[in-house]
Design a protein around this motif. Sequence first.
Motif, PDB file in Angstrom:
ATOM      1  N   LYS A   1       0.853  -1.347  -0.166  1.00 19.98           N
ATOM      2  CA  LYS A   1      -0.112  -0.092   0.148  1.00 19.98           C
ATOM      3  C   LYS A   1       0.848   1.308   0.071  1.00 19.98           C
TER       4      LYS A   1
ATOM      5  N   THR B   1      -0.604   7.367   2.799  1.00 18.11           N
ATOM      6  CA  THR B   1      -1.867   7.774   2.935  1.00 18.11           C
ATOM      7  C   THR B   1      -1.655   9.439   3.104  1.00 18.11           C
TER       8      THR B   1
ATOM      9  N   SER C   1      -5.407   7.900  -3.126  1.00 14.47           N
ATOM     10  CA  SER C   1      -6.229   6.621  -3.256  1.00 14.47           C
ATOM     11  C   SER C   1      -7.484   7.076  -4.323  1.00 14.47           C
TER      12      SER C   1
ATOM     13  N   PHE D   1      -9.711   4.666  -4.490  1.00 16.76           N
ATOM     14  CA  PHE D   1     -10.696   4.222  -3.725  1.00 16.76           C
ATOM     15  C   PHE D   1     -11.370   5.312  -2.880  1.00 16.76           C
TER      16      PHE D   1
ATOM     17  N   LEU E   1     -12.629  -0.438  -1.649  1.00 13.32           N
ATOM     18  CA  LEU E   1     -11.861   0.397  -0.624  1.00 13.32           C
ATOM     19  C   LEU E   1     -11.174  -0.525   0.490  1.00 13.32           C
TER      20      LEU E   1
ATOM     21  N   ARG F   1      -8.892  -3.117  -1.168  1.00 13.84           N
ATOM     22  CA  ARG F   1      -7.666  -2.459  -1.792  1.00 13.84           C
ATOM     23  C   ARG F   1      -7.475  -3.130  -3.325  1.00 13.84           C
ATOM     24  N   GLN F   2      -8.456  -3.452  -4.141  1.00 10.88           N
ATOM     25  CA  GLN F   2      -8.270  -4.034  -5.389  1.00 10.88           C
ATOM     26  C   GLN F   2      -9.563  -3.448  -6.160  1.00 10.88           C
TER      27      GLN F   2
ATOM     28  N   ASP G   1      -3.724   4.217 -11.054  1.00  8.22           N
ATOM     29  CA  ASP G   1      -4.342   4.028  -9.960  1.00  8.22           C
ATOM     30  C   ASP G   1      -5.846   3.727 -10.150  1.00  8.22           C
TER      31      ASP G   1
ATOM     32  N   ASP H   1      -5.607  -2.571 -11.631  1.00  8.71           N
ATOM     33  CA  ASP H   1      -4.750  -3.355 -10.358  1.00  8.71           C
ATOM     34  C   ASP H   1      -3.315  -3.683 -11.285  1.00  8.71           C
TER      35      ASP H   1
END
Lengths: 362, 362
Positions: free
Chosen positions: A4, A7, A52, A54, B58, B61-62, B116, B119
């Motif tokens: 990761k 952040t 991120s 996400f 989230l 993480r993928q 980003d 993957d």
Amino acid sequence: MRAKGPTLYEVAERAGVSIATVSRVARGLGQISLETRTRVLAAIDDLNYHPSHFGRALVKRQHGTLGIVFPGLRGPYYSEVIHGFEVEAIAAGMSLLILGAEHLPSADAQVLGMADRADGLAIMGGTIGDALIQRLARRDVPIVTMARAKLPGIPNVRVDNYASTLALVTHLIHEHGYRRLEFVGNIVGAPDALERWRGFERAHRDAGLDPPSEPLSSAFEHTSGMQAALHILDLPERPRAIVCGNDEIASGMTSTLAAVGVRVPHEIAVTGWDNSPFARYTTPPLTTIAQPARALGQQTATMLLALIARNGDVEEEVVLSTEPIIRASCGCRFDPSTRFAIVNRQPNSHKEGAIIDELVLA
Amino acid sequence: MRAKGPTLYEVAERAGVSIATVSRVARGLGQISLETRTRVLAAIDDLNYHPSHFGRALVKRQHGTLGIVFPGLRGPYYSEVIHGFEVEAIAAGMSLLILGAEHLPSADAQVLGMADRADGLAIMGGTIGDALIQRLARRDVPIVTMARAKLPGIPNVRVDNYASTLALVTHLIHEHGYRRLEFVGNIVGAPDALERWRGFERAHRDAGLDPPSEPLSSAFEHTSGMQAALHILDLPERPRAIVCGNDEIASGMTSTLAAVGVRVPHEIAVTGWDNSPFARYTTPPLTTIAQPARALGQQTATMLLALIARNGDVEEEVVLSTEPIIRASCGCRFDPSTRFAIVNRQPNSHKEGAIIDELVLA
DNA sequence: CCGCGCACTGTAAACGTTTACGGCGATTGA
DNA sequence: TCAATCGCCGTAAACGTTTACAGTGCGCGG
């Protein structure tokens, strides 16, 4: 599992500020003093921080992604459409998710999955059942369909298959005097082809002729056109002209006819559809119909984007116009006047609105 | 803004359970009593609940997404590669993010953005600068490059451009006795083409001949091939054979030569590269080199998937083999023996390993 | 000297999942 | 009978952002 990245918290700690400040600096908004801004920027750079997707997507509730589902990537037509779509999508800062549904065992499930990975979906042709499309629409996923008949309540963009085919076939019948024609191409599950067939029929009736009772079935590929040619040669009565559902069929048709000694267009005329890149270079150059494939994709993307933004003013239906391209395979002739590669684009001597677009070689 | 769908909380409330239970039921795992399971299922159905990709992505993480960046969608080659890639990606339950970088003003930024959202990334040919690729790799984003030279530490899959070109040109020199050849196609920024040129050079040296000092520059398109033909006709000394960087160039070349009355292959032989769908149907049928475009895409996807899963055993480099397809444009002749459309696939009479693959028409 | 606005920054609550952990009855074994 | 196990389920803490709101300290007008 991928390592990761750093952040907001780690950047914030290093810069000695709060995550809110880092977030603001990273996006370049809010009032930030020069001093902390540079400090934060330095921390971002040091840690090689990248926000991120996400986290962003979650709070913004949008993927930043447009999805397009189409039959398959075969042939120049789909490539063009997708390219047009992509150009618009990228220009709007969206990524492009694609799904070639043709070969898939469970296309429906895939489309469903795509529906919640993208902010909106473009669905092409007859790849997906109407029921599924309606269902998706009820889920409130923005959808625009393309290259097919319109569904109630769902914006649609398509190309005029009927009028130009009518014009082309009328050209064959009226200007060239052909009386017996065939149409080659599958019309089931292919909305575009069906419209072309209807134009073909209509031209006959307008001229007081009886059209064939049904199209000659053929896939939209070169080899299928070759098979169709053999089939036609075995027919009790030979047609004088063959209207093909696309250029690949027409190309297979002419090459096979030529191979068995039938002269095109002198004995049998052949026309195509799409104005593919190669249509100009076949022997003889292919009379066909140009459709704005790229624009089709672009227009679809534009409407989908508008729909997503709920601009409201998204047109419910747009139909793009097409035009016959008259070359030699229908029986037209040309006066070569230059040594090489001059593309004439002038009013057709035969018919209003049609176009002579021929590669002239001395 | 799109109306938000129901969340775990709302389903949970309606079913009278906790969100954890709903989550488990929705994914069909964990130990759930039949009674609550049916109740939850009913609630899910009633509310038309669909798990949010955002939330899932989230925490997991993928993205569930593979990205592929390529020059553009033009021509059958790229379509095939992408199709192969897509098949593998879908089979692995991944979505496909595409980016045609050629036309983009800021391709680099787009690729960065894509990095980003996916993957892993497949990067094709010379679309993206080496520096950027390395940078991405340092960010720990799984990357495999394709159709280009290998970068240290980055898995690569490509096709053998050198050996088969060497074989083909040797065929031209040795079997046909051609002495003066030209190579047509841009080699800058096109790793594949460069390798082909090297094979071309080598064949000359092996035969004790001097190759031309440099390739004739040309884009990889039909019209560029036409221009190149004109250029060649103006040369002080006419070549006996022209080795083209791909089939489109070769096609433009032959059609133009034919148009100005130069007989192919009798006066000038022409060869292509790619074995495009149309190569079999040009006049004369094109001698070319087949490369496994689809397999290239599939292999790349497979390796990328493995890399993401960190299976470790991802091969660092794989090179797929290619094979010359001998048709008529190089000067070979055939014995037609059947009425139509028989594709012979038999050992080449000229050279070990090459293949005769010719459409035979009586 | 007081209070007000301004420029700047921090706090904390979302966003919608997954999952480690724990609790609670009921069953089981000694 | 009591503890251990098991099946089932809930609590709460992540995951990494954005953003409404609430401070700070400072300059400045009254």
